[in-house]
Design an enzyme around this catalytic site. Structure first.
Site, PDB file in Angstrom:
ATOM      1  N   LYS A   1      67.307  -5.841  43.941  1.00 51.91           N
ATOM      2  CA  LYS A   1      67.540  -5.442  42.132  1.00 51.91           C
ATOM      3  C   LYS A   1      68.325  -4.153  42.240  1.00 51.91           C
ATOM      4  O   LYS A   1      69.092  -4.137  41.128  1.00 51.91           O
ATOM      5  CB  LYS A   1      66.310  -5.432  41.612  1.00 51.91           C
ATOM      6  CG  LYS A   1      65.213  -4.328  42.056  1.00 51.91           C
ATOM      7  CD  LYS A   1      64.048  -4.272  41.457  1.00 51.91           C
ATOM      8  CE  LYS A   1      62.980  -3.241  41.970  1.00 51.91           C
ATOM      9  NZ  LYS A   1      61.802  -3.116  41.071  1.00 51.91           N
TER      10      LYS A   1
ATOM     11  N   ARG B   1      49.992  -2.407  36.812  1.00 49.51           N
ATOM     12  CA  ARG B   1      50.971  -2.981  36.131  1.00 49.51           C
ATOM     13  C   ARG B   1      50.655  -4.527  36.302  1.00 49.51           C
ATOM     14  O   ARG B   1      49.870  -5.024  35.538  1.00 49.51           O
ATOM     15  CB  ARG B   1      52.189  -2.818  37.141  1.00 49.51           C
ATOM     16  CG  ARG B   1      53.459  -3.170  36.696  1.00 49.51           C
ATOM     17  CD  ARG B   1      54.700  -2.781  37.174  1.00 49.51           C
ATOM     18  NE  ARG B   1      54.968  -3.523  38.379  1.00 49.51           N
ATOM     19  CZ  ARG B   1      55.999  -3.674  39.335  1.00 49.51           C
ATOM     20  NH1 ARG B   1      56.990  -2.633  38.896  1.00 49.51           N
ATOM     21  NH2 ARG B   1      56.254  -4.452  40.180  1.00 49.51           N
TER      22      ARG B   1
END
Length: 367
Positions: free
Chosen positions: A36, A129
């Protein structure tokens, strides 16, 4: 058209991926390469694939569409949005999930496309998260059973994440707790958990210290092979280790930003006049070092923030930035610099991320 250049050393990236895969395999750990930071760059995905890592992850579906050209197995690293389900099934072989409504949508779409989509069910072991909270065991169990029941879906494994939001470190304790959840799930559901994905590159410090919890068999890693850095103790690795022996050298210094000098002169080190705030509405203070030679470079904060790039020449220091300009002190440099010459910088992870995202930086590859 001029643009500053990001130079990426693909040969070193391939070597790091190869060494990383071999070292982790020796511990019974399969690795998924995270691409990414490169914003779906096909060349970097291919370099990692050439290093032997076959599953490559991106956090955006449009980047998965690009890297599928390499022939790799793809994983969507961020939990899918309901609005992108069609593309998720089309471009991702695996995705990270925790929401039943999303998994139902994935199931429906997978059937429409005639595919089997694999789900890595995320468990939040404390970092706050994504994932089902680790203490909600019955919810985890019910979700595993749902995945097994939904047509078009298959359980890839259980995953967890550390350090990214809550700064919670991977430890022997939370690793063993994650293992215990998986064992209970297998006992209570009869489902074999093939992959226990125990985090990201921060988990390597447990291997480095020789305290890896046996049974955890999967990691999702980017920064380790991208920079050769152990991210908990924050040290560059001279080599990856297994059983006290070096299994290969870790390569760093892989990403260089090259920017052109567009003005060069000597000026005072303190502005003249009444001071306000800069282009980013921040006040500044200045120390008087007399008149010094400095260069104006053709890149700015919208390309790569100054705090995330380090001049390759130790005698050059960064003075500051505006949106489109970077100012550097070159008084002590031994290079005979002139307008049109190039000043080079090494980039950290954030600098690389920004350089890959902006349209204002072109890429060049070393093979």
């Amino acid at each position: 058209m001029y643009m500053p250049t990001l130079e990426i050393d693909l040969k070193k990236l391939t070597e790091n991926a190869r060494v990383e895969k071999e070292m982790l395999a020796a511990h019974g750990i399969e690795v998924m390469a995270v691409n990414k930071v490169f914003d779906g760059c096909i060349e970097t995905a291919q370099a990692v694939l050439d290093g032997g890592i076959n599953v490559i992850a991106e956090s955006r579906t449009y980047n998965l569409k690009k890297i599928r050209a390499t022939g790799c197995t793809t994983c969507l690293l961020r939990s899918p949005s309901l609005s992108e389900i069609e593309d998720v099934v089309r471009y991702a072989d695996i995705s990270l999930n925790s929401e039943p409504v999303v998994m139902q949508a994935l199931s429906d779409e997978a059937q429409r496309q005639g595919k089997i989509h694999q789900v890595l069910l995320m468990i939040d072991m404390g970092d706050l998260r994504e994932g089902i909270w680790f203490a909600h065991y019955e919810q985890i169990l019910a979700t595993v059973k749902l995945i097994e029941e939904l047509p078009g879906l298959a359980l890839y494994g259980l995953g967890t994440n550390f350090n990214c939001y809550g700064t919670v470190l991977p430890t022997v304790k939370n690793g063993e707790d994650f293992l215990e959840i998986a064992k209970r799930i297998e006992t209570d559901s009869g489902v074999k958990i093939e992959h226990l994905s125990a985090g990201n590159c921060t988990s390597y410090h447990l291997l480095d210290k020789g305290i890896w919890p046996a049974g955890l068999n999967h990691l999702r890693i980017g920064g380790l092979h991208e920079f050769g850095i152990e991210y908990v103790d924050m040290k560059y690795l001279d080599a990856f280790h297994h059983s006290g022996k070096d299994v290969g050298k870790a390569c760093s210094d892989m990403y260089m930003l090259h920017a052109e000098i567009i003005e060069l002169n000597s000026k005072p080190t303190v502005p003249v006049g009444e001071l306000g705030v800069d282009a980013f509405l921040q006040p500044k203070s200045f120390t008087d070092h007399g008149t010094r030679k400095r260069a104006l470079l053709a890149f700015g904060r919208q390309d790569v923030p100054a705090e995330n790039c380090v001049p390759q020449d130790d005698a050059i220091s960064v003075l500051g930035q505006t949106s489109d300009h970077t100012l550097v002190d070159i008084e002590d440099s031994q290079q005979p610099l002139k307008v049109g010459d190039i000043v080079s910088f090494e980039l950290d992870y954030t600098g690389l991320l920004m350089a890959c995202q902006t349209r204002g930086v072109q890429r060049r590859f070393k093979y």
